[in-house]
Scaffold this active site. Sequence first.
Site, PDB file in Angstrom:
ATOM      1  N   HIS A  54       0.861  -1.187   0.000  1.00 43.76           N
ATOM      2  CA  HIS A  54       0.000   0.000   0.000  1.00 43.76           C
ATOM      3  C   HIS A  54       0.896   1.234   0.000  1.00 43.76           C
ATOM      4  O   HIS A  54       2.017   1.194   0.494  1.00 43.76           O
ATOM      5  CB  HIS A  54      -0.885   0.033   1.252  1.00 43.76           C
ATOM      6  CG  HIS A  54      -1.807  -1.135   1.359  1.00 43.76           C
ATOM      7  ND1 HIS A  54      -2.965  -1.255   0.615  1.00 43.76           N
ATOM      8  CD2 HIS A  54      -1.734  -2.252   2.116  1.00 43.76           C
ATOM      9  CE1 HIS A  54      -3.567  -2.391   0.922  1.00 43.76           C
ATOM     10  NE2 HIS A  54      -2.836  -3.019   1.823  1.00 43.76           N
TER      11      HIS A  54
ATOM     12  N   THR B 241      16.477  -5.509   4.386  1.00 45.53           N
ATOM     13  CA  THR B 241      16.097  -4.252   3.742  1.00 45.53           C
ATOM     14  C   THR B 241      17.146  -3.774   2.746  1.00 45.53           C
ATOM     15  O   THR B 241      16.888  -2.838   1.998  1.00 45.53           O
ATOM     16  CB  THR B 241      15.892  -3.151   4.796  1.00 45.53           C
ATOM     17  OG1 THR B 241      17.111  -2.980   5.534  1.00 45.53           O
ATOM     18  CG2 THR B 241      14.768  -3.510   5.751  1.00 45.53           C
TER      19      THR B 241
END
Length: 199
Positions: free
Chosen positions: A128, A179
């Site tokens: 999102h 990450t």
Amino acid sequence: MAHQCLRIGYRVWCFHKTVAVAPLDWCWCVLGGVRWKWGWRLNGFPRFRARGGYIQIGERFVAHSRSKGNSIGVFQPVIITAWGEAAKVLIGDDVGLSGCSITAETRITIGNRVLIGAGALIIDSDAHALSPEDRVAKRPAHAAPIVIGDDVFIGARAIILKGVKIGAGAVVGAGAVVTRDVPPRAIVAGNPAKVVGKV
């Protein structure tokens, strides 16, 4: 003589089991938009979701979608999703997955002989938009391809985020949140994941 009879009986049983199960696996894969291949071992039914995208899986694929055959257990089926017209999931040969989720909006490439543990999550987007304004305006989330090299081992419940490249032979520890890029043959652990050793 008895040992040889047992061996022959076992081979006949394995062949029968393969022939009996193969049509069901084939149908399941076709319904999910994936080309099934001889030599695959599907323990339970993985979820293939090619929502306009493309999923390609190599030879001798193994997917554990139930706890049988997995020493630590599986709490969800294997889920492989190509979400959108441009989405691609490309999986090499001899890959083993256990109850993990792989979702591509751009491209996820997994090399040969990769093992991915139960509950691991590999996703190449934020799913999102991050800001409330962007979510209200229904703007797309940021996405970037993921590349996982040959012979990588990803531990249970690890998370691989967008834009990451994991070098060949690397190990991602259980529960790690990756990450940034991982060098070849590095061992990474923690949140965010950091190099803690070498293979």
